[in-house]
Design a protein around this motif. Sequence first.
Motif, mmCIF file in Angstrom:
data_model
loop_
_atom_site.group_PDB
_atom_site.id
_atom_site.type_symbol
_atom_site.label_atom_id
_atom_site.label_comp_id
_atom_site.label_asym_id
_atom_site.label_seq_id
_atom_site.Cartn_x
_atom_site.Cartn_y
_atom_site.Cartn_z
ATOM 1 N N SER A 1 43.856 41.911 47.423
ATOM 2 C CA SER A 1 44.302 42.066 46.042
ATOM 3 C C SER A 1 43.224 42.830 45.282
ATOM 4 C CB SER A 1 44.510 40.686 45.422
ATOM 5 O OG SER A 1 44.536 40.762 44.026
ATOM 6 N N MET A 2 43.628 43.852 44.555
ATOM 7 C CA MET A 2 42.638 44.677 43.859
ATOM 8 C C MET A 2 41.932 43.885 42.765
ATOM 9 S SD MET A 2 40.948 47.407 43.729
ATOM 10 C CE MET A 2 41.728 48.540 44.813
ATOM 11 N N THR A 3 42.639 42.985 42.084
ATOM 12 C CA THR A 3 41.978 42.193 41.040
ATOM 13 C C THR A 3 40.949 41.252 41.653
ATOM 14 O OG1 THR A 3 43.815 40.624 41.089
ATOM 15 C CG2 THR A 3 43.868 42.308 39.380
ATOM 16 N N LYS A 4 41.282 40.650 42.796
ATOM 17 C CA LYS A 4 40.324 39.767 43.479
ATOM 18 C C LYS A 4 39.134 40.568 43.987
ATOM 19 C CE LYS A 4 39.910 36.560 47.289
ATOM 20 N NZ LYS A 4 40.438 36.163 48.575
ATOM 21 N N LEU A 5 39.414 41.730 44.571
ATOM 22 C CA LEU A 5 38.352 42.593 45.087
ATOM 23 C C LEU A 5 37.427 43.040 43.957
ATOM 24 C CD1 LEU A 5 38.597 45.155 47.830
ATOM 25 C CD2 LEU A 5 37.670 45.930 45.685
ATOM 26 N N MET A 6 38.010 43.466 42.843
ATOM 27 C CA MET A 6 37.203 43.908 41.691
ATOM 28 C C MET A 6 36.353 42.762 41.152
ATOM 29 S SD MET A 6 37.600 47.162 40.841
ATOM 30 C CE MET A 6 37.067 47.164 39.151
ATOM 31 N N SER A 7 36.921 41.564 41.125
ATOM 32 C CA SER A 7 36.185 40.404 40.629
ATOM 33 C C SER A 7 34.989 40.091 41.529
ATOM 34 C CB SER A 7 37.123 39.202 40.550
ATOM 35 O OG SER A 7 36.412 38.044 40.250
ATOM 36 N N GLU A 8 35.219 40.071 42.843
ATOM 37 C CA GLU A 8 34.125 39.794 43.780
ATOM 38 C C GLU A 8 33.056 40.879 43.716
ATOM 39 O OE1 GLU A 8 35.068 38.688 47.810
ATOM 40 O OE2 GLU A 8 37.012 37.907 47.160
#
Length: 165
Positions: free
Chosen positions: A50-57
């Motif tokens: 997920s791009m939002t999860k990836l960006m958050s991490e």
Amino acid sequence: MSDLNSSFVNAERRFSPGKKQRRRDAGQSRFPKPVQDKLRKLLLSHDRPSMTKLMSELQDFCTVKSLPCPSRSSIYNFAKYMRGNLYKPMDLPDDIRASLYNLDHETPVPGHQLVYYAFHYGTLSAISQASGLPWIDLYQASLLPAWRPRSKGLLLAVMRSRGMV
């Protein structure tokens, strides 16, 4: 008139085809090495993250390391050109190995090239096995030129069924 003549000379100098300076870092990522490594680790999962999860991490990682966090578009661009998975042909199933008919069986094959060959020259079993490879291999293969329409359509159908498109 002298101002007009000097303007023509300046314009000629600016627009003439001259030798352009290449950037010293041309062809390389401008991300710091730790950010590249972390991003590569996050993108090499089996299913598309997920791009939002990836960006958050990635944001958390960059904050801890005091590094600039790349933008979403930079991450997509990085995913296009990053070095993906490498496979040893001798470790692959026979059907996929047979589709690599003109490649050396001793040299590791990039994942996107493996997908391309399996979808173009492989049997149904080879296509099925290549369809189960990590998402980055399928994604990078879809960006290659010279796909035959039927093979590309099949790849896009696989990607759609796996939630990549």
